[in-house]
Every structure is written in C-alpha cells, then in structure tokens.
Scaffold this motif. Structure first.
Motif, PDB file in Angstrom:
ATOM      1  N   PRO A 222       0.830  -1.212   0.000  1.00  0.00           N
ATOM      2  CA  PRO A 222       0.000   0.000   0.000  1.00  0.00           C
ATOM      3  C   PRO A 222       0.861   1.257   0.000  1.00  0.00           C
ATOM      4  N   PRO A 223       0.454   2.293  -0.733  1.00  0.00           N
ATOM      5  CA  PRO A 223       1.249   3.525  -0.794  1.00  0.00           C
ATOM      6  C   PRO A 223       1.258   4.251   0.550  1.00  0.00           C
ATOM      7  N   GLU A 224       2.189   5.182   0.670  1.00  0.00           N
ATOM      8  CA  GLU A 224       2.374   5.881   1.941  1.00  0.00           C
ATOM      9  C   GLU A 224       1.104   6.571   2.412  1.00  0.00           C
ATOM     10  N   HIS A 225       0.408   7.259   1.510  1.00  0.00           N
ATOM     11  CA  HIS A 225      -0.767   8.022   1.937  1.00  0.00           C
ATOM     12  C   HIS A 225      -1.865   7.106   2.463  1.00  0.00           C
ATOM     13  N   ALA A 226      -1.993   5.900   1.869  1.00  0.00           N
ATOM     14  CA  ALA A 226      -3.005   4.957   2.339  1.00  0.00           C
ATOM     15  C   ALA A 226      -2.646   4.422   3.721  1.00  0.00           C
ATOM     16  N   LEU A 227      -1.380   4.130   3.936  1.00  0.00           N
ATOM     17  CA  LEU A 227      -0.939   3.664   5.253  1.00  0.00           C
ATOM     18  C   LEU A 227      -1.108   4.763   6.303  1.00  0.00           C
ATOM     19  N   MET A 228      -0.844   6.002   5.915  1.00  0.00           N
ATOM     20  CA  MET A 228      -1.021   7.122   6.847  1.00  0.00           C
ATOM     21  C   MET A 228      -2.469   7.195   7.324  1.00  0.00           C
ATOM     22  N   GLU A 229      -3.419   7.128   6.396  1.00  0.00           N
ATOM     23  CA  GLU A 229      -4.831   7.226   6.753  1.00  0.00           C
ATOM     24  C   GLU A 229      -5.288   6.019   7.571  1.00  0.00           C
ATOM     25  N   GLN A 230      -4.855   4.836   7.185  1.00  0.00           N
ATOM     26  CA  GLN A 230      -5.281   3.618   7.863  1.00  0.00           C
ATOM     27  C   GLN A 230      -4.767   3.555   9.299  1.00  0.00           C
ATOM     28  N   LEU A 231      -3.523   3.983   9.507  1.00  0.00           N
ATOM     29  CA  LEU A 231      -2.871   3.810  10.807  1.00  0.00           C
ATOM     30  C   LEU A 231      -2.832   5.093  11.637  1.00  0.00           C
ATOM     31  N   GLY A 232      -3.252   6.199  11.062  1.00  0.00           N
ATOM     32  CA  GLY A 232      -3.196   7.455  11.787  1.00  0.00           C
ATOM     33  C   GLY A 232      -1.776   7.902  12.071  1.00  0.00           C
ATOM     34  N   ALA A 233      -0.875   7.618  11.141  1.00  0.00           N
ATOM     35  CA  ALA A 233       0.541   7.941  11.318  1.00  0.00           C
ATOM     36  C   ALA A 233       0.942   9.069  10.382  1.00  0.00           C
ATOM     37  N   SER A 234       2.015   9.749  10.728  1.00  0.00           N
ATOM     38  CA  SER A 234       2.510  10.835   9.889  1.00  0.00           C
ATOM     39  C   SER A 234       3.233  10.279   8.674  1.00  0.00           C
ATOM     40  N   ARG A 235       3.383  11.102   7.642  1.00  0.00           N
ATOM     41  CA  ARG A 235       4.105  10.679   6.443  1.00  0.00           C
ATOM     42  C   ARG A 235       5.546  10.308   6.786  1.00  0.00           C
ATOM     43  N   MET A 236       6.194  11.066   7.655  1.00  0.00           N
ATOM     44  CA  MET A 236       7.577  10.783   8.019  1.00  0.00           C
ATOM     45  C   MET A 236       7.697   9.415   8.689  1.00  0.00           C
ATOM     46  N   THR A 237       6.714   9.081   9.540  1.00  0.00           N
ATOM     47  CA  THR A 237       6.747   7.803  10.250  1.00  0.00           C
ATOM     48  C   THR A 237       6.605   6.634   9.277  1.00  0.00           C
ATOM     49  N   VAL A 238       5.634   6.736   8.372  1.00  0.00           N
ATOM     50  CA  VAL A 238       5.428   5.669   7.390  1.00  0.00           C
ATOM     51  C   VAL A 238       6.634   5.566   6.465  1.00  0.00           C
ATOM     52  N   HIS A 239       7.130   6.710   6.028  1.00  0.00           N
ATOM     53  CA  HIS A 239       8.291   6.727   5.132  1.00  0.00           C
ATOM     54  C   HIS A 239       9.490   6.050   5.792  1.00  0.00           C
ATOM     55  N   ARG A 240       9.705   6.334   7.069  1.00  0.00           N
ATOM     56  CA  ARG A 240      10.842   5.743   7.776  1.00  0.00           C
ATOM     57  C   ARG A 240      10.720   4.222   7.836  1.00  0.00           C
ATOM     58  N   ALA A 241       9.510   3.714   8.055  1.00  0.00           N
ATOM     59  CA  ALA A 241       9.298   2.266   8.117  1.00  0.00           C
ATOM     60  C   ALA A 241       9.595   1.610   6.774  1.00  0.00           C
ATOM     61  N   LEU A 242       9.129   2.237   5.683  1.00  0.00           N
ATOM     62  CA  LEU A 242       9.340   1.659   4.361  1.00  0.00           C
ATOM     63  C   LEU A 242      10.802   1.723   3.943  1.00  0.00           C
ATOM     64  N   VAL A 243      11.474   2.802   4.302  1.00  0.00           N
ATOM     65  CA  VAL A 243      12.900   2.912   3.992  1.00  0.00           C
ATOM     66  C   VAL A 243      13.675   1.799   4.685  1.00  0.00           C
ATOM     67  N   GLN A 244      13.342   1.518   5.949  1.00  0.00           N
ATOM     68  CA  GLN A 244      14.031   0.466   6.678  1.00  0.00           C
ATOM     69  C   GLN A 244      13.768  -0.906   6.063  1.00  0.00           C
ATOM     70  N   LEU A 245      12.541  -1.155   5.641  1.00  0.00           N
ATOM     71  CA  LEU A 245      12.208  -2.428   4.998  1.00  0.00           C
ATOM     72  C   LEU A 245      12.977  -2.594   3.685  1.00  0.00           C
ATOM     73  N   ALA A 246      13.144  -1.490   2.960  1.00  0.00           N
ATOM     74  CA  ALA A 246      13.922  -1.536   1.711  1.00  0.00           C
ATOM     75  C   ALA A 246      15.382  -1.851   2.006  1.00  0.00           C
ATOM     76  N   ARG A 247      15.914  -1.277   3.086  1.00  0.00           N
ATOM     77  CA  ARG A 247      17.306  -1.554   3.464  1.00  0.00           C
ATOM     78  C   ARG A 247      17.492  -3.020   3.852  1.00  0.00           C
ATOM     79  N   GLU A 248      16.456  -3.618   4.430  1.00  0.00           N
ATOM     80  CA  GLU A 248      16.518  -5.026   4.816  1.00  0.00           C
ATOM     81  C   GLU A 248      16.322  -5.958   3.627  1.00  0.00           C
ATOM     82  N   GLY A 249      16.015  -5.389   2.461  1.00  0.00           N
ATOM     83  CA  GLY A 249      15.850  -6.187   1.260  1.00  0.00           C
ATOM     84  C   GLY A 249      14.495  -6.854   1.119  1.00  0.00           C
ATOM     85  N   LEU A 250      13.513  -6.430   1.937  1.00  0.00           N
ATOM     86  CA  LEU A 250      12.199  -7.068   1.903  1.00  0.00           C
ATOM     87  C   LEU A 250      11.260  -6.428   0.885  1.00  0.00           C
ATOM     88  N   ILE A 251      11.475  -5.155   0.564  1.00  0.00           N
ATOM     89  CA  ILE A 251      10.635  -4.479  -0.428  1.00  0.00           C
ATOM     90  C   ILE A 251      11.524  -3.724  -1.409  1.00  0.00           C
TER      91      ILE A 251
END
Length: 249
Positions: free
Chosen positions: A41-70
């Motif tokens: 799911p794109p960042e904006h959809a995750l933000m709305e679903q979880l009530g999280a800020s764009r920076m918070t969602v972005h940080r999670a996805l960046v870390q997952l990319a570094r781990e090679g999962l996405i």
C-alpha cells in the motif's frame, strides 16, 4: 489496491510507531501472506489507515527496503522484493548459475515427480512426517551436455502450496523456490558416498566412484520449506569458499 492488504497492516502498541509498521509488514512478507511481487500500500493509504505521519510511514518503508524485503520504484510503486539468490559455498545455490559461471550451457530434466504423503522410505530419507503432503522430484542437471548433478528434492506443499500446480517446465525446482518462496533459516551438510547403480547410469560414473553429497534444508519462520540431496560426481567437482575472521569475503 485491495482493502484486505491494507487492513492487514496493524499496530501492536510495542515501541515506536515506525517500528510497529515495519514489523507488521515484515511479518506479512516472511510468513508468505505477501509473496514476492505483491504491491505494498502507498504511503498516503498507510497514513490514513494507521493514523501515522508521512515521516513515520516513510521511515518504516525505507528500513524495509534496506533489509531487502521491499523494492521501491518511483513510477510503479513499492512491491515485495524477490529473495536474492546467493551462490557462495555455504549458501543456497542456483544450479543454472553455477553451471553458467563455469562457461557451460545448462539444461535440466525432471526424471520423476510424485505429490502426496511420503512413503516410509522417503520420510526416513528426508526426516519427514508421514502426514504432511510433499512434492517429491528427481532432477538431472547437465553442464555442456554432460551430467552435472543429480538432485532429489521434497517441497512441503503446506508451506509452498503454489508448487502443487507448478510443472517446472522452464525453471528447475530449486530456482523456482528461490523466486517464489521465502526462507529464514537453512542448514546443509557435505559428505562423500560411493556411486550406486542409479548414479552410475545417470551421472556417467563408475561403480563405487566417490560422489559429493550436499544435503540442504530450509525453513521459513519455523515451517519447513524444502529439503534437497544434491549428488555431484566427486572427480569433477570441488567446493571452494574464501572467508576471513568475520565471515565470507
């Protein structure tokens, strides 16, 4: 984008919100709920679903990319990454790549296949439970037209159900698993055995000639994925690894 996929990302209340998002998506990938190629799911959809800020969602996805999962792509969006195929001596081998690195042409043939509950003999050979269905395949890999390795493999259909419908016409079982399943733990053992009547015929060796037996098993989050016995003609192969005090180099 399906609602089911978005709803699957949940916060567990433990630790920073970005790490809760990271762990939730990581678990969906590792347990096979989101296989390779699944759209995240794109960042904006995750933000709305979880009530999280764009920076918070972005940080999670960046870390997952570094781990090679996405894998994050600007135009096509974010998808679950395919597991990388590694070819070091102690890692999961791609036999076609192994052959091509030798400068030879590669070919394979599925000699036999049987799906269902394992026989007593097969269960003993691979340490299987008699109640769990598997796909049992015997494959001959060739290098430059000559026998390269004889592979006997079981795939646990409860863990990798897609294997039941796969005919392995274009891709050998091991490489298909590298692209279509995940593993979180593996073990292997190397031993020497004497060639028997079957090996004499299929590997073009003499009776009693030493062969290298590589046995590998993989699991994902504690669930068995596959087990393989790879038999190489001993006089034609050797395994080489280079490593330092902190691991492979």
């Amino acid at each position: 984008m399906t609602e089911t996929r978005l709803d699957a990302v949940k916060l567990d209340g433990a630790g920073p919100v970005y790490d809760q998002i990271r762990r939730s998506i990581r678990d969906l990938v590792l347990d096979g709920s989101w296989p390779p190629g699944t759209s995240v799911p794109p960042e904006h959809a995750l933000m709305e679903q979880l009530g999280a800020s764009r920076m918070t969602v972005h940080r999670a996805l960046v870390q997952l990319a570094r781990e090679g999962l996405i894998t994050r792509r600007r135009r096509s969006g974010t998808i679950v990454a395919s597991p990388p195929a590694s070819h070091a001596m102690l890692d999961i081998l791609s036999i076609p790549d192994e052959v091509r690195r030798l400068g030879q042409s590669y070919a394979f043939e599925i000699l036999s296949r049987r799906d269902g509950k394992p026989s007593a003999e097969l269960a003993a050979l691979f340490e299987l439970k008699r109640t769990e269905p598997v796909a049992h395949l015997v494959t001959l890999h060739r290098s430059g037209g000559q026998p390269h390795v004889l592979e006997e493999r079981v795939i646990h259909l409860a863990t990798v159900p897609a294997a039941a419908g796969e005919r392995f016409e274009d891709t050998p079982p091991g490489d298909w698993l590298l692209k279509n399943s995940l593993w979180s733990e593996a073990e292997h053992a190397i031993s020497a055995i004497a060639a028997g009547p079957r090996e004499v015929e299929l590997l073009a060796v003499t009776r009693g000639e030493p062969c290298l037996l590589v046995e590998r098993r993989t699991w994902n989050q504690g669930k068995p994925v596959t087990a393989a016995r790879l038999l190489y003609p001993g006089g034609r192969h050797r395994f080489v690894g280079r490593f330092g005090p902190y691991g492979a180099v």
